[in-house]
Design an enzyme around this catalytic site. Structure first.
Site, short mmCIF file in Angstrom:
data_model
loop_
_atom_site.label_atom_id
_atom_site.label_comp_id
_atom_site.label_asym_id
_atom_site.label_seq_id
_atom_site.Cartn_x
_atom_site.Cartn_y
_atom_site.Cartn_z
N GLY A 1 0.92 -1.07 0.09
CA GLY A 1 0.02 0.00 -0.09
C GLY A 1 1.11 1.32 0.07
O GLY A 1 1.88 1.32 -0.56
N ASN A 2 0.21 2.39 0.26
CA ASN A 2 1.13 3.62 0.32
C ASN A 2 0.34 4.45 1.38
O ASN A 2 -0.66 4.26 2.05
CB ASN A 2 1.28 4.10 -0.98
#
Ligand code: PMT
Length: 402
Positions: A208-209
């Site tokens: 993810g980020n």
């Protein structure tokens, strides 16, 4: 729709002036800020004290206050206003407005007013029907003023006939509708992506980020506020939407975001790609939690679809496509390359080198780069304000003939 609007309420010498107090109350209740300007004969019908206590502002009726000599600037008033509403408007005032006879504060304000003007005539049937009144009203129409036709219907025809001022509720409704349809994005459908995407590795892990969705959600609110119908495609975030014109599709992965966006794109006039989409996803997703082995583990990644680029390929004439770029170096050059490659109309650049910009924080500092013209810098401020500025730029662009 009237929330925060600056309205000058002009009151002239008609028996309907008593209704102006109720009209004023309705405007204030809807959140408008109202400055009353009266003609000298208006004051014969209703006292300025009643009106100033309702509006919370001293009534203006003379060019200057007699005891202090304070000058009332009709030019400043005209610039302050989002609308000038003259209700009731007598035949005499209508005649003066049509012919530029600026012998009182109200007509002077009218002549210097840049905002839209609404005129609600109030008089008896014969005066209203007279060729002179009708010619003057036609002149006002030809100046672009909005004439709020007098009330018709049973009550009106029994009592005074056509000529009776329209009811305050109706007048407020007309103003409301005017502001609703004159918003920069009214009638437009806007598609927005926001937040991160999660690319599953196994049932408990993902790639993810740091995107929180704040910038994209602020854009959704700002577009809805500007009159648009918004479809927000949101990655996994914990944010809520407030505006009734925002619909939302929640997704997790880039693949899901891609499908949701493509299903909505054809009916959109504007698409704003604010999401931080993962460029790669694990080639295989394990059904069971991967166990620690002590050995190196190689995770093979495959590229995700580039959503913005696909929209750029499918873009119809008249559609507007806006992308974002979060950069760490050679910011403007990288952003421009993305704009070209994805066939965007604008790219909004934020840099991780700027304090208060980018992921997670409540503020942002961006540069909006278009295909033509100079880049437009928006200084560091709350994301909702940055969003409003971006929407302003987009609103101007889509209203141009392209
Ligand atoms: O969510 P916040 O915490 O408020 O943070 C906001 C933000 C920093 C995420 C946002 O302002 C922002 O910059 N978003 C874009 C992030 C980015 O780096 O995008 P990119 O350079 O990877 O992609 C460029 C453009 O293509 C973007 O419009 C992106 O949405 C789009 N894209 C990218 C990859 C992909 N597979 N599909 C896409 O549509």
């Amino acid at each position: 729709m009237l929330k925060g609007k600056h309205i000058i309420l002009g009151i002239t010498g008609s028996i309907a002036a008593y209704k102006a107090a109720y009209l004023l109350r309705l405007l204030i209740k809807r959140g408008a800020e109202v400055q009353v300007v009266m003609t000298p004969s208006g004051k014969e019908f209703i006292t300025p004290v009643t009106l100033s206590s309702l509006s919370g502002k001293p009534v203006v009726s003379e060019f200057f206050t007699a005891n202090t000599g304070e000058w009332h600037s009709h030019v400043d008033l005209g610039l302050w206003a989002d609308a000038l509403l003259i209700a009731p408007a007598t035949a005499a005032t209508i005649g003066k407005m049509a012919n530029g006879i600026a012998d009182n504060m109200l007509v002077t304000t009218y002549l210097s007013c840049k905002a839209p003007v609404f005129v609600a005539p109030a008089m008896d049937l014969d005066m209203y029907a007279h060729a002179s009144t009708q010619r003057n009203l036609d002149m006002l129409r030809s100046y672009g003023n909005h004439i709020i036709e007098p009330a018709t219907g049973e009550l009106a025809s029994h009592l005074t006939g056509k000529g009776r001022m329209e009811e305050p509720e109706k007048i407020v409704e007309i103003l409301d509708r005017f502001f609703e349809t004159s918003k920069p994005l009214s009638g437009k459908k806007v598609l927005i992506t926001a937040g991160p995407t999660y690319e599953k590795i196994d049932p408990v892990r993902f790639i993810g980020n740091y995107s929180s969705g704040k910038m994209g959600f602020a854009l959704a609110e700002a577009c809805a506020e500007a009159g648009a119908e918004v479809m927000l495609v949101a990655g996994p975030v914990s944010l809520k939407t407030n505006h009734s014109s925002i619909d939302r599709i929640d997704v997790e992965s880039a693949e899901e975001m891609y499908r949701a966006v493509l299903s909505e794109y054809d009916r959109s006039d504007i698409a704003i790609m604010c999401a931080a989409v993962a460029d790669y996803a694990p080639e295989t997703v394990s059904d069971v939690k991967l166990k620690r082995t002590g050995e190196d583990r190689i995770l093979r990644l495959r590229p995700n679809p580039d959503i913005a680029a696909e929209l750029g390929r499918r873009k119809r004439p008249g559609q507007c496509l806006v992308g974002f770029a979060l950069e760490t170096n050679d910011e403007e050059m990288n952003a421009r390359l993305k704009m070209e490659k994805k066939n965007l109309d604008f790219i909004v650049l934020n840099s991780l080198r700027d304090a208060g910009a980018g992921f997670q924080c409540d503020t942002n500092k961006v540069t909006v780069i278009g295909k033509q013209g100079e880049p437009m810098e928006i200084p560091c401020k709350p994301k909702i304000e940055v969003a409003a500025d971006i929407v302003d730029i987009i609103g101007r662009y889509v209203s141009e003939d392209r």
